[in-house]
Design an enzyme around this catalytic site. Structure first.
Site, PDB file in Angstrom:
ATOM      1  N   CYS A 201       0.921  -1.372   0.257  1.00 37.57           N
ATOM      2  CA  CYS A 201       0.125   0.120   0.245  1.00 37.57           C
ATOM      3  C   CYS A 201       0.818   1.034   0.360  1.00 37.57           C
ATOM      4  O   CYS A 201       0.447   2.299  -0.159  1.00 37.57           O
ATOM      5  CB  CYS A 201      -0.845   0.051   1.061  1.00 37.57           C
ATOM      6  N   HIS A 342      -2.199   8.496   6.065  1.00 33.49           N
ATOM      7  CA  HIS A 342      -2.745   6.735   5.292  1.00 33.49           C
ATOM      8  C   HIS A 342      -3.735   6.353   6.599  1.00 33.49           C
ATOM      9  O   HIS A 342      -5.148   4.990   5.286  1.00 33.49           O
ATOM     10  CB  HIS A 342      -1.523   5.872   5.492  1.00 33.49           C
ATOM     11  N   GLU A 353      -1.514   5.527  14.132  1.00 32.88           N
ATOM     12  CA  GLU A 353      -0.873   6.811  13.398  1.00 32.88           C
ATOM     13  C   GLU A 353      -1.359   7.904  13.552  1.00 32.88           C
ATOM     14  O   GLU A 353      -0.528   9.430  13.492  1.00 32.88           O
ATOM     15  CB  GLU A 353      -1.881   6.885  11.493  1.00 32.88           C
ATOM     16  N   HIS A 381      -9.678   1.853  -0.211  1.00 36.27           N
ATOM     17  CA  HIS A 381      -8.072   1.934   0.125  1.00 36.27           C
ATOM     18  C   HIS A 381      -7.871   1.720  -0.764  1.00 36.27           C
ATOM     19  O   HIS A 381      -8.023   0.048  -1.303  1.00 36.27           O
ATOM     20  CB  HIS A 381      -7.884   1.499   1.739  1.00 36.27           C
ATOM     21  N   PHE A 441       1.744  -3.127   4.089  1.00 36.30           N
ATOM     22  CA  PHE A 441       2.000  -4.688   4.734  1.00 36.30           C
ATOM     23  C   PHE A 441       3.344  -4.634   4.653  1.00 36.30           C
ATOM     24  O   PHE A 441       4.418  -4.589   3.760  1.00 36.30           O
ATOM     25  CB  PHE A 441       1.582  -5.477   4.500  1.00 36.30           C
TER      26      PHE A 441
END
Length: 455
Positions: A201, A342, A353, A381, A441
């Site tokens: 991502c 994100h 985050e 996403h 990931f």
């Protein structure tokens, strides 16, 4: 320790300042909010949502009987997705143009999204060179997170059916991630660097950051950079569902399913699309009178070295990426007005985050001076395309002086306190600089820092 870091930051900025400046001169997008930058941005600022319920035909499992298709659909716990609108209307992706052309045998959907977004970005930048030297100094850096799982699935069925000799000779070219860059370069004759990041991502952000470095170090004058993804299919949804990464509570109310920083978030919503920027050496852009949206000021990277899917609880990886981008820029954290987080709408990731951003920006965040939002409430996403599309949103926030809001934010996570809170609605405000975060990931993190070219 603080003194050493300050000394390192000054030395780093001194080193980076000697490199070529890089600016953004063109933008292109294919998103669940629409095909094209203008409809996507307009609908984002209006608070519209591109998420809908998925249907059995969305699962891309051709050649199975209706009972198998219905059973597969029924077994999927997440039945929402951020799907690119297709058709021939304004703001819709025209498959006949991009996916069913004379080269369609070697083009899968994720490649077609990249081609469409790149074409818009190049035309926006007014950069369609005919001279050999100009083509040799123009490169492509378009990555993808997964590629074409549906093509792999279709090919694998031939083994079970004992029809392996019927496998298309175009099978491999259709699934290779770097073929998005390859097709863009072939379409326009670009013979500069040809690059494709694959970092889950964070792919889109890494692709833009890597392209920036290529210009800074003189490998190219112009780079077409971004990310692309088309993974709304049965296997991808099943795989992410098995990881318990996807939202499952809002199948009946799809538009409410992606809710970054909200207390009732329960996972991300899988999306698709592409985002592409034209990056250019500042002097090159100025010489030809190009429109300049923003300047790329910082590119920070880090690794969590912790877990295959989860970030460290202290958010160190995210903090390292953000601080490295800021240090490289030479800007003070207080000069950054907007952060595009994100935040994917996962219970753990969003909170980590949020704390990381607060740690990096300190009083600038807690005073409420820093605008913060996640645009994934509107577009889901986009995996490998997320970083590129959200970088475009950050650039447009600077260019138009509007910070996007966070959709479905009804009960703000208690990790936020006082004036430190995400924007619920779009906010008009001067934005001198904006930071865009992308985490993937495997613990791969990237932060891109853009500023007004005059700052």
């Amino acid at each position: 320790m603080t003194r050493l870091r300050s000394l390192f930051s000054r030395r780093l900025f001194s080193s980076v300042a000697s490199l070529r400046r890089v600016v953004v001169t063109g933008l292109g997008a294919v998103t669940p909010l629409g095909c094209g930058v203008e409809p996507t941005w307009r609908r984002l600022i209006e608070g519209k949502c591109g998420i809908r319920a998925i249907r059995p035909e969305d699962l891309r499992i051709d050649g199975v009987d209706e009972a198998t298709l219905a059973y597969t659909y029924e077994q999927l716990p997440s039945k929402v997705a951020a799907v690119v609108p297709r058709g021939k209307g304004q703001g819709e992706f025209d498959e006949e143009v991009w996916l069913q052309s004379k080269d369609s045998k070697s083009i899968s959907a994720f490649i077609s999204y990249a081609l469409c977004a790149a074409d818009e970005a190049l035309r926006d930048a007014n950069w369609l060179p005919n001279e050999t030297e100009e083509k040799e100094r123009t490169g492509v850096s378009v990555g993808g997170g997964i590629g074409s799982i549906s093509d792999i699935f279709d090919a694998s069925k031939l083994i079970n059916e004992k029809k392996i000799r019927r496998l298309s000779p175009y099978f491999v070219p259709k699934i290779l991630i770097n073929m998005a860059s390859g097709h863009v370069s072939m379409k326009y004759g670009f013979q500069g660097p040809n690059h494709a990041a694959v970092t889950a991502c964070a792919t889109g952000a890494h692709s833009i950051g890597d392209a920036t470095r290529m210009i800074q170090f003189g490998d190219a004058d112009v780079m077409v950079a971004g990310g692309t993804e088309c993974s709304i299919d049965a296997l991808s949804i099943a795989g992410f569902s098995r990881l318990r990464a996807l939202s499952t509570k809002y199948n009946a109310t799809p538009e409410a399913s992606s809710r970054p920083f909200d207390c009732d978030r329960d996972g991300f919503v899988i999306g698709e699309g592409a985002g592409v920027m034209v990056l250019e050496a500042f002097e090159h852009a100025k010489e030809r009178g190009a429109k300049i949206y923003a300047e790329v000021r910082g590119y920070g990277m880090s690794g969590d070295a912790y877990h295959i899917t989860q970030p460290q609880n202290n958010g160190k990886g995210a903090m390292l990426a953000m601080r490295r981008a800021i240090d490289q820029s030479g800007l003070h954290p207080n000069e950054i007005d907007y952060v595009n987080a994100h935040a994917t709408s996962t219970p753990i990731g969003d909170a980590i985050e949020a704390n990381a951003i607060k740690s990096v920006f300190s009083d600038h965040a807690t005073s409420g001076a820093l605008a913060l939002s996640s645009t994934k409430g509107a577009i889901g996403h986009l995996l490998g395309a997320a970083g590129a599309v959200e970088a475009i949103f950050s650039v447009l926030a600077i260019y138009h002086g509007i910070a996007p809001g966070t959709l479905n934010l009804e009960k703000i996570d208690p990790v936020f306190e006082g004036a430190y809170a995400p924007l619920v609605h779009a906010k008009k405000m001067p934005i001198r600089a904006a930071l865009s975060n992308s985490f993937g990931f495997g613990g791969t993190n990237a932060s891109l820092l853009f500023s007004s070219p005059t700052i």
